[in-house]
Design an enzyme around this catalytic site. Structure first.
Site: not given
Length: 294
Positions: A148, A161, A165
């Site tokens: 991401s 997150y 990632k």
């Protein structure tokens, strides 16, 4: 339907909606057999994996639904087993499943951290680890690890997150090094798209331009037999395709051991990225040349 992936079998996790669904449909149109994995259910209670599987079959493709969780080792192994039992091989992995627990770092909990990293990072490891022996034996594989822009550049309230990632990119870099001699090519993908996880953050005008279908061509390319690229980080969205790179600035090499004042005097040169360039790994051979010479 095209035919560049005829006879190949792909597992796509998180394929019941959003980006994963677009990837599954695109690879099916290219001729691949698809294991559609998702733990989700639609408003009617039907597993979303089954709905996408039916969509593929209705278009003339071959697919099987899988509802195991990638956050469990047994779940990842079951996906690989489904691919081999139904279609005879596992050739392509698209590790796409993900969740968010967005909170500013000070308000986040260990439970939220574990939930996010277990799906994104540990789940990616479980999937790759289950498929890796089969790809080594057949001396062929294409692995697309979905990262991401948040992992590359950060985003407020996405510590778990972003960490997961970016960890995926680290894993992909190592697998690219280890797999290349066996024709296992491993690349990361940082998609920019309107999905159930992002739509609340985007203006209606921007959301309309970022269909998941605009990212899918990158996945078809990265899954192809003709691919020679490995270890790349592809950034894609809205019809724009680019690549991100880990770069190094020229830096400052001191003769002798510098003190704090020496670093202070050259600090702007050290931290400036103005003359940065993409860098290969700082492995022992590279370090030998840098600090000792050829």
């Amino acid at each position: 339907m095209t035919h560049e992936l005829n006879g190949r079998t792909a597992i796509i996790t998180g394929a019941g909606q959003g980006l994963g669904r677009s990837y599954a449909l695109a690879l099916s149109r290219a001729g691949a057999n698809i294991v559609v994995n998702d733990i989700g259910r639609g408003p009617d209670g039907r597993p979303t994996a089954e709905a996408v599987c039916a969509e593929i079959q209705a278009a003339g493709g071959k697919a099987v639904a899988n509802t195991d969780s990638v956050s469990e080792r047994d779940g990842a192994q079951a996906m690989v087993r489904d691919a081999i039992e139904h279609f005879g091989s596992i050739d392509i992995l698209v590790s796409n499943a993900g969740i968010e627990r967005n909170k500013s770092y000070g308000k986040s909990t260990d439970e939220e951290w574990e939930a996010v990293t277990s799906v994104h990072l540990t789940g990616t490891h479980y999937l790759c680890h289950a498929a890796w022996p089969h790809m080594l034996e057949q001396q062929r594989g294409r692995i697309i690890l979905v990262s991401s822009p948040s992992g590359l550049w950060g985003n407020f309230a996405q510590s778990s997150y972003a960490a997961a990632k970016m960890g995926i990119i680290g894993l992909g870099t190592v697998l690219a090094i280890e797999g290349q001699r066996k024709n296992i090519l491993v690349n990361s993908l940082a998609p920019i798209a309107t999905t159930p996880m992002t739509e609340a953050l985007l203006s209606p005008e921007l959301a309309a331009k970022l269909s998941p279908d605009e990212v899918a061509p990158a996945v078809t390319k990265l899954a192809s037999d003709a691919l020679t690229t490995t270890g790349a980080i592809i950034v894609a969205g809205g019809g724009w395709f680019s690549s991100a790179h880990i770069s190094l600035s020229p830096g400052v090499h001191f003769e002798g051991r510098p003190g704090p004042a020496d670093l202070d005097a050259r600090w702007e040169e050290i931290v400036s990225g103005d003359k940065s360039a993409p860098s290969g790994p700082l492995d022992p051979d590279t370090l030998q040349k840098m600090f000792v010479g050829d």
